[in-house]
Design a protein around this motif. Sequence first.
Motif, PDB file in Angstrom:
ATOM      1  N   ILE A   1       6.098 -35.165  14.612  1.00  0.00           N
ATOM      2  CA  ILE A   1       6.901 -36.341  14.942  1.00  0.00           C
ATOM      3  C   ILE A   1       8.300 -36.158  14.346  1.00  0.00           C
ATOM      4  O   ILE A   1       8.429 -35.979  13.129  1.00  0.00           O
ATOM      5  CB  ILE A   1       6.227 -37.621  14.392  1.00  0.00           C
TER       6      ILE A   1
ATOM      7  N   TYR B   1       5.816 -49.108  21.276  1.00  0.00           N
ATOM      8  CA  TYR B   1       6.735 -47.970  21.232  1.00  0.00           C
ATOM      9  C   TYR B   1       5.998 -46.659  21.449  1.00  0.00           C
ATOM     10  O   TYR B   1       4.975 -46.397  20.837  1.00  0.00           O
ATOM     11  CB  TYR B   1       7.504 -47.918  19.904  1.00  0.00           C
TER      12      TYR B   1
ATOM     13  N   ILE C   1       6.987 -42.333  22.015  1.00  0.00           N
ATOM     14  CA  ILE C   1       8.095 -41.377  22.000  1.00  0.00           C
ATOM     15  C   ILE C   1       8.331 -40.837  23.408  1.00  0.00           C
ATOM     16  O   ILE C   1       7.378 -40.587  24.147  1.00  0.00           O
ATOM     17  CB  ILE C   1       7.795 -40.206  21.032  1.00  0.00           C
TER      18      ILE C   1
ATOM     19  N   THR D   1      -0.767 -46.836  25.105  1.00  0.00           N
ATOM     20  CA  THR D   1      -0.161 -48.155  25.287  1.00  0.00           C
ATOM     21  C   THR D   1       0.921 -48.443  24.253  1.00  0.00           C
ATOM     22  O   THR D   1       1.655 -49.414  24.380  1.00  0.00           O
ATOM     23  CB  THR D   1      -1.232 -49.240  25.125  1.00  0.00           C
TER      24      THR D   1
ATOM     25  N   GLY E   1      -1.547 -48.471  19.240  1.00  0.00           N
ATOM     26  CA  GLY E   1      -2.384 -47.896  18.189  1.00  0.00           C
ATOM     27  C   GLY E   1      -1.756 -47.948  16.800  1.00  0.00           C
ATOM     28  O   GLY E   1      -2.341 -48.524  15.865  1.00  0.00           O
TER      29      GLY E   1
END
Length: 332
Positions: free
Chosen positions: A268, A281, A283, A294, A297
């Motif tokens: 990340i 959100y 990426i 979705t 998580g």
Amino acid sequence: MPNLRLRFLSYSIMVYMLMAFAWWALLLFTKNRDAFHAKRELMQIGMVAEGRVRSKAEFEQMAEYQSLAKKYKRQEYMIFGEAMVFVLTLLAGIWFINQGYQKEVRANQQRRNFLLSITHELKSPIASIRLVLETLLRRKELPRDKSEQLTNSALRENERLHELVENLLLSAKLESAYQPFFEEINLAELVKDNIAKIAERHPSARIVFDVANGFPMVKMDKQGMISIVSNLLENAVKYANDRPDIEIRLRHKDGQVTMDFADNGTGIPDKEKKRIFEKFYRIGSEETRQTKGTGLGLFIVEQVVKAHNGSIQVIDNQPKGTIFRLTIEDKR
Ligand code: ADP
């Protein structure tokens, strides 16, 4: 479009205000200077008439003139100071409006992405289960192992649906009504059960569980812990490249539990490490993204950890991948 028009209108008003104020400030400056010059001339004429001064140089030495000049300078500074404060406040206002606007645009985009992905997430397991049921219905003489295979795949899809609905419910609850219910749980067992579920769904994944023998019972919210572990494990598999290599480390020390979820996935980027916990959100953009999801998580994970007075760190794994490090208070 109406948003853009509104933005244009507010910027035009602000630019007009800035220009109007600059004009007023300039006017005030010149009026102040004119008044000073007029007073100064009057004063000089008066003093010459009284015979107190003879030249301009003598006049400028007089205490009355000195005090007038000082007052004029003070007023000039005051006008300048006020103008600066006004301009800075206006600029700060513009900045805040812009920030709010950008935030709103981002939130809208995320909500749209969420709707797109949730529709897809719900539709695909429903379609798979339907296909399995239709096949079973049509081909009654299917060999037992084949029908078992199909039934198992339908069950897995059903499990996916179940987890999705759980996530949706929990994230809605987290906004208002989530109250963790602290009870004695066997966390090591809970993690093991989740690993077994994931391993069944992803046979190619290598998952190592590092926990000391006799890991104690802890007092935590069981449902919350299940959500944390299943979401982090699911992500570790989902964002791995071809062969997920995952390690989960569980430790208990001084009334604190630390859990590491280490993967060998895509990693990340630093600038995303905070944002991934925002609701919805994900990426990258919806058009180029390969993975399903979705964006709920990690939002759930962080909220549940917070409800346990815990914290969460995102660390780069070596040589690649990510480690999610959770520190959670044991309420015993
Ligand atoms: P979802 O997985 O449904 O997209 P999450 O809230 O779980 O939503 O994750 C948010 C985003 O963080 C993901 O879209 C993904 O880009 C990134 N992410 C989460 N976990 C990992 C991981 N283990 N490795 C790489 N990226 C991850």
